[in-house]
Design a protein around this motif. Structure first.
Motif, PDB file in Angstrom:
ATOM      1  N   ASP A 152      15.193  16.914  -2.102  1.00 40.53           N
ATOM      2  CA  ASP A 152      14.494  16.145  -3.184  1.00 40.53           C
ATOM      3  C   ASP A 152      14.186  14.790  -2.848  1.00 40.53           C
ATOM      4  OD1 ASP A 152      16.930  14.007  -4.081  1.00 40.53           O
ATOM      5  OD2 ASP A 152      17.779  16.088  -4.220  1.00 40.53           O
ATOM      6  N   SER A 153      13.340  14.432  -3.614  1.00 39.02           N
ATOM      7  CA  SER A 153      12.791  12.986  -3.633  1.00 39.02           C
ATOM      8  C   SER A 153      12.246  12.525  -4.851  1.00 39.02           C
ATOM      9  CB  SER A 153      11.782  12.700  -2.372  1.00 39.02           C
ATOM     10  OG  SER A 153      10.655  13.440  -2.617  1.00 39.02           O
ATOM     11  N   ALA A 154      12.053  11.103  -5.200  1.00 42.95           N
ATOM     12  CA  ALA A 154      11.716  10.612  -6.402  1.00 42.95           C
ATOM     13  C   ALA A 154      11.269   9.213  -6.044  1.00 42.95           C
ATOM     14  CB  ALA A 154      12.733  10.683  -7.476  1.00 42.95           C
ATOM     15  N   SER A 162       4.730   9.245  -0.478  1.00 45.23           N
ATOM     16  CA  SER A 162       3.786  10.295  -1.012  1.00 45.23           C
ATOM     17  C   SER A 162       4.645  11.641  -1.267  1.00 45.23           C
ATOM     18  CB  SER A 162       2.848  10.521   0.071  1.00 45.23           C
ATOM     19  OG  SER A 162       3.450  10.902   1.266  1.00 45.23           O
ATOM     20  N   GLY A 163       5.749  11.912  -0.741  1.00 44.05           N
ATOM     21  CA  GLY A 163       6.585  12.993  -0.807  1.00 44.05           C
ATOM     22  C   GLY A 163       6.585  13.608   0.582  1.00 44.05           C
ATOM     23  N   GLN A 164       5.780  13.235   1.380  1.00 41.44           N
ATOM     24  CA  GLN A 164       5.789  14.086   2.765  1.00 41.44           C
ATOM     25  C   GLN A 164       6.882  13.294   3.622  1.00 41.44           C
ATOM     26  OE1 GLN A 164       1.597  13.193   3.765  1.00 41.44           O
ATOM     27  NE2 GLN A 164       1.274  15.359   3.677  1.00 41.44           N
ATOM     28  N   TRP A 165       7.521  14.223   4.603  1.00 42.77           N
ATOM     29  CA  TRP A 165       8.418  13.803   5.291  1.00 42.77           C
ATOM     30  C   TRP A 165       8.427  14.474   6.869  1.00 42.77           C
ATOM     31  CZ3 TRP A 165      11.965  17.478   7.099  1.00 42.77           C
ATOM     32  CH2 TRP A 165      11.560  18.948   6.361  1.00 42.77           C
ATOM     33  N   ARG A 212       0.880  -1.233   0.000  1.00 39.90           N
ATOM     34  CA  ARG A 212       0.103   0.032   0.016  1.00 39.90           C
ATOM     35  C   ARG A 212       0.731   1.218   0.071  1.00 39.90           C
ATOM     36  NH1 ARG A 212      -5.432   0.720   1.875  1.00 39.90           N
ATOM     37  NH2 ARG A 212      -5.091  -1.473   2.571  1.00 39.90           N
ATOM     38  N   LEU A 213       0.718   1.999  -0.941  1.00 39.26           N
ATOM     39  CA  LEU A 213       1.495   3.459  -0.887  1.00 39.26           C
ATOM     40  C   LEU A 213       0.577   4.442  -0.943  1.00 39.26           C
ATOM     41  CD1 LEU A 213       3.511   2.589  -4.338  1.00 39.26           C
ATOM     42  CD2 LEU A 213       4.129   2.590  -1.946  1.00 39.26           C
ATOM     43  N   PRO A 214       0.726   5.587  -0.217  1.00 43.04           N
ATOM     44  CA  PRO A 214      -0.110   6.438   0.372  1.00 43.04           C
ATOM     45  C   PRO A 214      -0.206   7.496  -0.840  1.00 43.04           C
ATOM     46  CG  PRO A 214       1.982   6.849   1.360  1.00 43.04           C
ATOM     47  CD  PRO A 214       2.095   5.483   0.890  1.00 43.04           C
ATOM     48  N   PRO A 215      -1.097   7.992  -0.987  1.00 38.00           N
ATOM     49  CA  PRO A 215      -1.490   8.851  -2.269  1.00 38.00           C
ATOM     50  C   PRO A 215      -0.115  10.266  -2.432  1.00 38.00           C
ATOM     51  CG  PRO A 215      -3.380   9.213  -0.681  1.00 38.00           C
ATOM     52  CD  PRO A 215      -2.363   8.185  -0.094  1.00 38.00           C
ATOM     53  N   ARG A 216       0.037  10.375  -3.632  1.00 38.27           N
ATOM     54  CA  ARG A 216       1.045  11.422  -3.733  1.00 38.27           C
ATOM     55  C   ARG A 216       0.623  12.769  -3.196  1.00 38.27           C
ATOM     56  NH1 ARG A 216       6.021  10.806  -4.265  1.00 38.27           N
ATOM     57  NH2 ARG A 216       6.762  12.593  -5.465  1.00 38.27           N
ATOM     58  N   ALA A 217       1.381  13.452  -2.298  1.00 38.04           N
ATOM     59  CA  ALA A 217       1.013  14.910  -1.716  1.00 38.04           C
ATOM     60  C   ALA A 217       1.952  15.803  -2.174  1.00 38.04           C
ATOM     61  CB  ALA A 217       0.924  14.633  -0.406  1.00 38.04           C
ATOM     62  N   GLN A 218       1.717  17.231  -2.002  1.00 36.15           N
ATOM     63  CA  GLN A 218       2.859  18.040  -1.981  1.00 36.15           C
ATOM     64  C   GLN A 218       3.850  17.796  -1.054  1.00 36.15           C
ATOM     65  OE1 GLN A 218       1.281  22.039  -1.277  1.00 36.15           O
ATOM     66  NE2 GLN A 218       3.047  23.018  -1.876  1.00 36.15           N
ATOM     67  N   ARG A 219       5.217  18.058  -1.368  1.00 38.09           N
ATOM     68  CA  ARG A 219       6.352  17.706  -0.487  1.00 38.09           C
ATOM     69  C   ARG A 219       6.338  18.739   0.606  1.00 38.09           C
ATOM     70  NH1 ARG A 219      12.308  18.947  -2.643  1.00 38.09           N
ATOM     71  NH2 ARG A 219      11.419  18.084  -4.403  1.00 38.09           N
ATOM     72  N   THR A 239       1.585   4.066   8.016  1.00 34.56           N
ATOM     73  CA  THR A 239       1.484   3.210   6.647  1.00 34.56           C
ATOM     74  C   THR A 239       2.990   3.193   5.980  1.00 34.56           C
ATOM     75  OG1 THR A 239       0.300   3.119   4.441  1.00 34.56           O
ATOM     76  CG2 THR A 239       0.921   5.307   5.074  1.00 34.56           C
ATOM     77  N   THR A 240       2.944   2.798   4.913  1.00 37.93           N
ATOM     78  CA  THR A 240       4.332   2.511   4.214  1.00 37.93           C
ATOM     79  C   THR A 240       5.062   3.908   4.378  1.00 37.93           C
ATOM     80  OG1 THR A 240       3.418   0.838   2.667  1.00 37.93           O
ATOM     81  CG2 THR A 240       5.538   1.946   2.086  1.00 37.93           C
ATOM     82  N   CYS A 241       6.388   3.782   5.018  1.00 41.46           N
ATOM     83  CA  CYS A 241       7.376   4.719   5.452  1.00 41.46           C
ATOM     84  C   CYS A 241       8.666   4.129   5.534  1.00 41.46           C
ATOM     85  CB  CYS A 241       6.654   5.436   6.729  1.00 41.46           C
ATOM     86  SG  CYS A 241       7.642   6.691   7.375  1.00 41.46           S
ATOM     87  N   PHE A 242       9.549   5.245   5.241  1.00 42.37           N
ATOM     88  CA  PHE A 242      10.885   4.823   5.231  1.00 42.37           C
ATOM     89  C   PHE A 242      11.696   5.528   6.408  1.00 42.37           C
ATOM     90  CE2 PHE A 242       9.705   4.758   0.548  1.00 42.37           C
ATOM     91  CZ  PHE A 242       9.372   3.296   0.817  1.00 42.37           C
ATOM     92  N   GLU A 243      12.517   4.850   7.050  1.00 46.10           N
ATOM     93  CA  GLU A 243      13.080   5.735   7.961  1.00 46.10           C
ATOM     94  C   GLU A 243      14.835   5.498   8.155  1.00 46.10           C
ATOM     95  OE1 GLU A 243       9.031   5.333  11.035  1.00 46.10           O
ATOM     96  OE2 GLU A 243      11.134   4.438  11.601  1.00 46.10           O
ATOM     97  N   ALA A 244      15.103   6.474   8.739  1.00 52.28           N
ATOM     98  CA  ALA A 244      16.506   6.542   9.405  1.00 52.28           C
ATOM     99  C   ALA A 244      16.578   7.317  10.462  1.00 52.28           C
ATOM    100  CB  ALA A 244      17.470   7.418   8.116  1.00 52.28           C
TER     101      ALA A 244
END
Length: 178
Positions: A110-112, A85-88, A47-54, A63-68
């Motif tokens: 940036d993110s892609a 989604s582009g959020q952080w 499940r990918l969250p919907p794209r959003a404004q950065r 939900t699906t998220c990458f962390e450091a």
């Protein structure tokens, strides 16, 4: 992707989709962090969250998220959450799960996201120049939360030192980045 690929493992006993996850990490300058993530396999089940404004957003880990997580000298550390989604989000901690506060001075440069039937790649570079990040070599903990379309959630990391998923655990910081 840059640097050596680091395989993340799911928390033992988790219900996980048929995927593999690798991350690469780089410190392009003393106050920046670049993460490259690749998920291979049945990415259609993720499940990918919907794209959003950065923008900054809280609770991305739901939900699906990458962390450091970045730790320098001393007991404090930084948590970075990056959503496809582009959020952080960025938080500072004084010690193990204590003193959490939004980390001002951090910017997502940036993110892609690139999605294919059997591969998802996500790249992000964070500028930590004006943030109070730990000094010296960084010890990192890398992790992901993966939610599937059926609602199952799995927790992936370089190390799982506890009897429950705990990305903040001091023994999760297993990667050193000069």
């Amino acid at each position: 992707m840059t640097g050596a690929a680091l395989a993340l493992a799911p928390f033992p006993g988790s219900q996980v989709p048929d995927i593999g996850i690798e991350m690469r990490v780089d410190r392009p300058d003393p106050n920046a962090l670049r993460l490259d993530l690749e998920i291979t396999g049945d990415v259609a089940a993720v499940r990918l969250p919907p794209r959003a404004q950065r923008s900054r957003a809280d609770e991305l880990w739901r939900t699906t998220c990458f962390e450091a997580f970045i730790q320098g000298r001393g007991g404090g550390y930084v948590e970075l959450n990056l959503s496809p989604s582009g959020q952080w989000a960025a938080y500072g901690f004084d010690g193990y799960r204590t003193g959490m506060a939004p980390l001002d001075g951090t910017q997502l440069q940036d993110s892609a996201l690139d999605l294919h039937p059997d591969r998802l790649t996500f790249t992000a570079t964070l500028d930590l120049d004006r943030a109070p990040v730990p000094a010296g070599p960084w010890r990192l903990a890398l992790s992901c939360v993966i939610e599937t379309l059926d609602g199952a959630v799995s927790y992936w990391a370089l190390a799982h030192p506890s009897d429950k998923p705990d990305f903040h655990h001091p023994d999760s910081f297993v990667l050193e980045l000069p």
